[in-house]
Design a protein around this motif. Structure first.
Motif, PDB file in Angstrom:
ATOM      1  N   ALA A   5       2.731   1.915  -9.857  1.00 27.01           N
ATOM      2  CA  ALA A   5       1.938   0.730  -9.557  1.00 27.01           C
ATOM      3  C   ALA A   5       0.735   0.636 -10.476  1.00 27.01           C
ATOM      4  O   ALA A   5       0.191   1.629 -10.920  1.00 27.01           O
ATOM      5  N   VAL A  15      -4.252  -0.717  -9.058  1.00 25.83           N
ATOM      6  CA  VAL A  15      -4.353  -0.293  -7.659  1.00 25.83           C
ATOM      7  C   VAL A  15      -5.814  -0.417  -7.240  1.00 25.83           C
ATOM      8  O   VAL A  15      -6.691   0.184  -7.859  1.00 25.83           O
ATOM      9  N   ASP A  58       6.734  -0.110  -0.973  1.00 27.48           N
ATOM     10  CA  ASP A  58       6.392  -1.491  -1.331  1.00 27.48           C
ATOM     11  C   ASP A  58       6.554  -1.709  -2.826  1.00 27.48           C
ATOM     12  O   ASP A  58       7.110  -2.709  -3.278  1.00 27.48           O
ATOM     13  N   CYS A  59       6.021  -0.766  -3.597  1.00 26.20           N
ATOM     14  CA  CYS A  59       6.080  -0.860  -5.056  1.00 26.20           C
ATOM     15  C   CYS A  59       7.524  -0.867  -5.546  1.00 26.20           C
ATOM     16  O   CYS A  59       7.904  -1.674  -6.401  1.00 26.20           O
ATOM     17  N   ASP A 116       0.800  -1.230   0.000  1.00 28.11           N
ATOM     18  CA  ASP A 116       0.000   0.000   0.000  1.00 28.11           C
ATOM     19  C   ASP A 116       0.828   1.274   0.000  1.00 28.11           C
ATOM     20  O   ASP A 116       0.278   2.363   0.166  1.00 28.11           O
ATOM     21  N   GLY A 161      -1.314  -3.041  -6.065  1.00 32.95           N
ATOM     22  CA  GLY A 161      -1.463  -1.975  -5.090  1.00 32.95           C
ATOM     23  C   GLY A 161      -2.808  -2.009  -4.390  1.00 32.95           C
ATOM     24  O   GLY A 161      -3.823  -2.367  -4.985  1.00 32.95           O
ATOM     25  N   ARG A 211      -3.893   6.022  -3.341  1.00 37.23           N
ATOM     26  CA  ARG A 211      -3.907   5.476  -4.701  1.00 37.23           C
ATOM     27  C   ARG A 211      -3.097   6.343  -5.648  1.00 37.23           C
ATOM     28  O   ARG A 211      -2.384   5.826  -6.516  1.00 37.23           O
ATOM     29  N   LEU A 264       0.604   5.642  -5.105  1.00 33.00           N
ATOM     30  CA  LEU A 264       1.006   4.367  -5.702  1.00 33.00           C
ATOM     31  C   LEU A 264       1.133   4.478  -7.215  1.00 33.00           C
ATOM     32  O   LEU A 264       2.085   3.963  -7.815  1.00 33.00           O
TER      33      LEU A 264
END
Length: 245
Positions: free
Chosen positions: A227, A230, A198-199, A194, A211, A219, A222
């Motif tokens: 990402a 999502v 992480d991405c 999230d 995502g 969002r 991301l």
């Protein structure tokens, strides 16, 4: 103005992409705080950050943090900042343990992410292996999962914060540990996360990324990190898994 047909095509493409990601995944790597639960739902992360700052200042270390860092609501920002200036010192070890204790307290009042539990159980029932790859303490993850009766879905594959804080995501260290331990090629895994870190960690490890963010701001962050797709809910994942079954 977007036509209904165009919107329908977009939904169909996203569903197809989601099913493809799920269908290819032999191992699913879950970030913890966000996709699995909302760790600081009742035990405020901002209060935890303020408590860590107060402790640092009680040690005569007011000048160790910038003004911007002292205003953060994210305890991990403080931990990283102190580690940059006093890497792998006793001070960092003490601060990390204090954060771990706060995370452990938070685990007892964490809110499960909607649909996370049935998604986890369904994926496990389908024979897909699951792992946690997180910047939180692995002790915290273990406590939460046991409280939800989900331990068997993940253990022993819980890879969290270590004493070497330079290996926190976006470094891919915890993802690489999970891949190595499960004997999985990066392309055969999937990470659910999230945050941009992480991405970025998934991209560095060569792992496909899904995502998840409940709010528009998350969002957008991301998507700026590259990402896609999502989701704002794990419900489509559950539906896709049931389609696979």
């Amino acid at each position: 103005m977007t036509s209904d047909a165009t919107q329908s095509e977009a939904v169909t493409d996203e569903t197809r992409t989601l099913r493809d990601l799920i269908g290819r995944a032999q191992v699913v790597l879950w970030d913890f705080d966000g996709p699995v639960c909302r760790l600081f739902a009742a035990h405020s992360a901002e209060k935890v950050a303020n408590g860590l700052i107060d402790w640092l200042e009680s040690q005569g270390l007011h000048g160790l943090l910038t003004e911007e860092e002292r205003e953060t609501v994210d305890p991990h920002v403080l931990l990283r900042a102190v580690d940059r200036r006093r890497p792998r010192s006793d001070l960092v070890l003490e601060l990390e343990e204090r954060l771990t204790q706060e995370e452990l307290r938070a685990a007892s009042s964490a809110w499960p992410t909607p649909y996370a539990d049935p998604v986890i159980r369904t994926w496990t029932a389908l024979g897909t292996r699951l792992a946690v790859t997180t910047n939180n303490s692995p002790r915290v993850v273990t406590r939460y999962l046991r409280g939800r009766g989900l331990s068997a879905c993940f253990e022993p594959h819980i890879y969290g914060r270590t004493e070497n804080l330079s290996l926190l995501k976006p470094h891919p260290h915890c993802l690489n540990r999970a891949l190595s331990a499960t004997g999985t090629a990066p392309a055969d895994a999937l990470m659910i996360g999230d945050t941009p870190s992480d991405c970025l960690a998934a991209r560095e490890a060569g792992v496909p990324f899904l995502g998840y963010a409940l709010h528009d701001r998350g969002r957008r962050r991301l998507r700026r990190a590259g990402a896609g797709p999502v989701l704002d809910s794990l419900e489509p994942v559950l539906h896709a898994l049931r389609g696979v079954a």
